[in-house]
Design a protein around this motif. Structure first.
Motif, PDB file in Angstrom:
ATOM      1  N   LEU A  88     -20.577  18.882 -26.214  1.00  0.00           N
ATOM      2  CA  LEU A  88     -20.682  18.781 -24.758  1.00  0.00           C
ATOM      3  C   LEU A  88     -19.472  19.413 -24.082  1.00  0.00           C
ATOM      4  O   LEU A  88     -19.607  20.116 -23.061  1.00  0.00           O
ATOM      5  CB  LEU A  88     -20.822  17.318 -24.344  1.00  0.00           C
ATOM      6  CG  LEU A  88     -21.029  17.058 -22.848  1.00  0.00           C
ATOM      7  CD1 LEU A  88     -22.251  17.808 -22.319  1.00  0.00           C
ATOM      8  CD2 LEU A  88     -21.157  15.567 -22.581  1.00  0.00           C
ATOM      9  N   ALA A  89     -18.290  19.191 -24.641  1.00  0.00           N
ATOM     10  CA  ALA A  89     -17.082  19.809 -24.087  1.00  0.00           C
ATOM     11  C   ALA A  89     -17.173  21.328 -24.159  1.00  0.00           C
ATOM     12  O   ALA A  89     -16.807  22.035 -23.213  1.00  0.00           O
ATOM     13  CB  ALA A  89     -15.845  19.312 -24.835  1.00  0.00           C
ATOM     14  N   ARG A  90     -17.692  21.825 -25.272  1.00  0.00           N
ATOM     15  CA  ARG A  90     -17.834  23.286 -25.422  1.00  0.00           C
ATOM     16  C   ARG A  90     -18.801  23.847 -24.383  1.00  0.00           C
ATOM     17  O   ARG A  90     -18.617  24.953 -23.878  1.00  0.00           O
ATOM     18  CB  ARG A  90     -18.348  23.596 -26.842  1.00  0.00           C
ATOM     19  CG  ARG A  90     -18.446  25.087 -27.145  1.00  0.00           C
ATOM     20  CD  ARG A  90     -17.060  25.692 -27.271  1.00  0.00           C
ATOM     21  NE  ARG A  90     -17.114  27.121 -27.505  1.00  0.00           N
ATOM     22  CZ  ARG A  90     -17.150  28.046 -26.552  1.00  0.00           C
ATOM     23  NH1 ARG A  90     -17.152  27.677 -25.274  1.00  0.00           N
ATOM     24  NH2 ARG A  90     -17.174  29.324 -26.842  1.00  0.00           N
ATOM     25  N   ALA A  91     -19.842  23.072 -24.069  1.00  0.00           N
ATOM     26  CA  ALA A  91     -20.826  23.535 -23.096  1.00  0.00           C
ATOM     27  C   ALA A  91     -20.281  23.514 -21.676  1.00  0.00           C
ATOM     28  O   ALA A  91     -20.644  24.358 -20.852  1.00  0.00           O
ATOM     29  CB  ALA A  91     -22.081  22.669 -23.177  1.00  0.00           C
ATOM     30  N   LEU A  92     -19.398  22.572 -21.390  1.00  0.00           N
ATOM     31  CA  LEU A  92     -18.930  22.376 -20.017  1.00  0.00           C
ATOM     32  C   LEU A  92     -17.686  23.178 -19.660  1.00  0.00           C
ATOM     33  O   LEU A  92     -17.502  23.581 -18.505  1.00  0.00           O
ATOM     34  CB  LEU A  92     -18.642  20.891 -19.766  1.00  0.00           C
ATOM     35  CG  LEU A  92     -19.845  19.962 -19.630  1.00  0.00           C
ATOM     36  CD1 LEU A  92     -19.381  18.510 -19.641  1.00  0.00           C
ATOM     37  CD2 LEU A  92     -20.614  20.266 -18.360  1.00  0.00           C
ATOM     38  N   LEU A  93     -16.807  23.401 -20.632  1.00  0.00           N
ATOM     39  CA  LEU A  93     -15.525  24.034 -20.332  1.00  0.00           C
ATOM     40  C   LEU A  93     -15.670  25.543 -20.145  1.00  0.00           C
ATOM     41  O   LEU A  93     -16.571  26.163 -20.725  1.00  0.00           O
ATOM     42  CB  LEU A  93     -14.520  23.738 -21.440  1.00  0.00           C
ATOM     43  CG  LEU A  93     -14.082  22.278 -21.566  1.00  0.00           C
ATOM     44  CD1 LEU A  93     -13.149  22.100 -22.751  1.00  0.00           C
ATOM     45  CD2 LEU A  93     -13.415  21.795 -20.283  1.00  0.00           C
ATOM     46  N   PRO A  94     -14.779  26.152 -19.352  1.00  0.00           N
ATOM     47  CA  PRO A  94     -14.823  27.606 -19.143  1.00  0.00           C
ATOM     48  C   PRO A  94     -14.669  28.364 -20.454  1.00  0.00           C
ATOM     49  O   PRO A  94     -14.052  27.869 -21.402  1.00  0.00           O
ATOM     50  CB  PRO A  94     -13.629  27.853 -18.209  1.00  0.00           C
ATOM     51  CG  PRO A  94     -13.392  26.552 -17.532  1.00  0.00           C
ATOM     52  CD  PRO A  94     -13.733  25.500 -18.540  1.00  0.00           C
ATOM     53  N   GLU A  95     -15.235  29.553 -20.494  1.00  0.00           N
ATOM     54  CA  GLU A  95     -15.154  30.391 -21.688  1.00  0.00           C
ATOM     55  C   GLU A  95     -13.701  30.767 -21.963  1.00  0.00           C
ATOM     56  O   GLU A  95     -13.005  31.295 -21.101  1.00  0.00           O
ATOM     57  CB  GLU A  95     -15.983  31.660 -21.513  1.00  0.00           C
ATOM     58  CG  GLU A  95     -17.488  31.419 -21.479  1.00  0.00           C
ATOM     59  CD  GLU A  95     -18.016  30.952 -22.815  1.00  0.00           C
ATOM     60  OE1 GLU A  95     -17.381  31.253 -23.851  1.00  0.00           O
ATOM     61  OE2 GLU A  95     -19.070  30.293 -22.831  1.00  0.00           O
ATOM     62  N   SER A  96     -13.257  30.482 -23.178  1.00  0.00           N
ATOM     63  CA  SER A  96     -11.897  30.811 -23.595  1.00  0.00           C
ATOM     64  C   SER A  96     -11.845  30.781 -25.110  1.00  0.00           C
ATOM     65  O   SER A  96     -12.346  29.839 -25.737  1.00  0.00           O
ATOM     66  CB  SER A  96     -10.898  29.806 -23.020  1.00  0.00           C
ATOM     67  OG  SER A  96      -9.643  29.912 -23.667  1.00  0.00           O
ATOM     68  N   ARG A  97     -11.240  31.813 -25.692  1.00  0.00           N
ATOM     69  CA  ARG A  97     -11.148  31.859 -27.145  1.00  0.00           C
ATOM     70  C   ARG A  97     -10.312  30.696 -27.672  1.00  0.00           C
ATOM     71  O   ARG A  97     -10.654  30.077 -28.684  1.00  0.00           O
ATOM     72  CB  ARG A  97     -10.536  33.187 -27.600  1.00  0.00           C
ATOM     73  CG  ARG A  97     -10.454  33.346 -29.118  1.00  0.00           C
ATOM     74  CD  ARG A  97      -9.990  34.729 -29.513  1.00  0.00           C
ATOM     75  NE  ARG A  97     -10.936  35.750 -29.076  1.00  0.00           N
ATOM     76  CZ  ARG A  97     -10.758  37.049 -29.271  1.00  0.00           C
ATOM     77  NH1 ARG A  97      -9.656  37.485 -29.881  1.00  0.00           N
ATOM     78  NH2 ARG A  97     -11.665  37.911 -28.871  1.00  0.00           N
ATOM     79  N   GLY A  98      -9.234  30.367 -26.952  1.00  0.00           N
ATOM     80  CA  GLY A  98      -8.382  29.256 -27.363  1.00  0.00           C
ATOM     81  C   GLY A  98      -9.119  27.935 -27.324  1.00  0.00           C
ATOM     82  O   GLY A  98      -9.003  27.111 -28.248  1.00  0.00           O
TER      83      GLY A  98
END
Length: 209
Positions: A88-98
């Motif tokens: 869920l965090a991956r889906a919600l957070l802005p795109e960033s390689r870090g």
């Protein structure tokens, strides 16, 4: 092993349903904001979180019905929740390689540490961290939409996790303590589900920020 009343065990399914439904309600919202892939991650997050809660509630009901003590069901709660909230965090957070690398490492770290220590508290701690990040993100999204009520509801959800985590980790799980935990958990997850419904009820144009 605590002798759980059947009523206590049955009530434990209520917050599981609320959490699962709350995450599922976010699927179209996340899909609209971040694309179909993020929506699929959110749906998968609902499945993992629901499976974690269901495993613990099922274990408790079996015990209440004088069945076998299937500890693998009990111990599956936090590892599955950790995986679900990572998604869920991956889906919600802005795109960033870090951010992507950090989130990919979270379940690995949690599972390895829990296995080495033969205890699920590392997964529990990481779950609370993930919920903190998600709650703040959802509150910010709600506030950006002008919905201060939803933002406050996600704040209630976050506060509840900080109360429930340590309580659930206590070894002396008496029936009275379990009722307190489950009552708090039900109210907390109801706040999350209602906040998710309010957020999802707003149609958004796709954005990538």
């Amino acid at each position: 092993m605590t002798d759980y009343p059947v009523a206590l065990a049955a009530e434990d399914f209520v917050p599981v349903v609320l959490t699962t439904v709350g995450i599922a309600l976010l699927v179209p919202y996340v899909s609209g904001r971040r694309g179909e892939q993020a929506g699929r991650l959110t749906a998968l997050a609902a499945a993992f979180a629901g499976a974690g809660g269901l495993s613990k509630a099922t274990w408790k009901l079996i015990v209440a019905l004088d069945g076998p003590d299937l500890q693998w069901l009990n111990q599956a709660l936090f590892p599955l929740l950790m995986i679900g909230f990572t998604l869920l965090a991956r889906a919600l957070l802005p795109e960033s390689r870090g951010v992507a690398y950090a989130l990919a490492a979270v379940p690995v770290l949690g599972l390895v540490c829990s296995a080495l220590l033969r205890d699920t508290w590392p997964a529990m701690v990481l779950t609370i961290v993930l919920v903190s990040v998600i709650a703040v993100r959802l509150a910010l999204l709600a506030r950006a939409d002008g919905d201060t009520t939803a933002a406050a509801l996600f704040g209630v959800w976050l506060a509840g996790q900080y109360v429930l985590g340590p309580l659930a980790a206590r070894p002396d799980q008496t029936v009275a303590l379990q009722w307190i935990e489950q009552g708090c958990n039900t109210l907390t997850q109801a706040a999350f589900a209602y906040g998710a419904w309010r957020l999802a009820s707003r149609t958004k144009e796709p954005v990538r920020a």
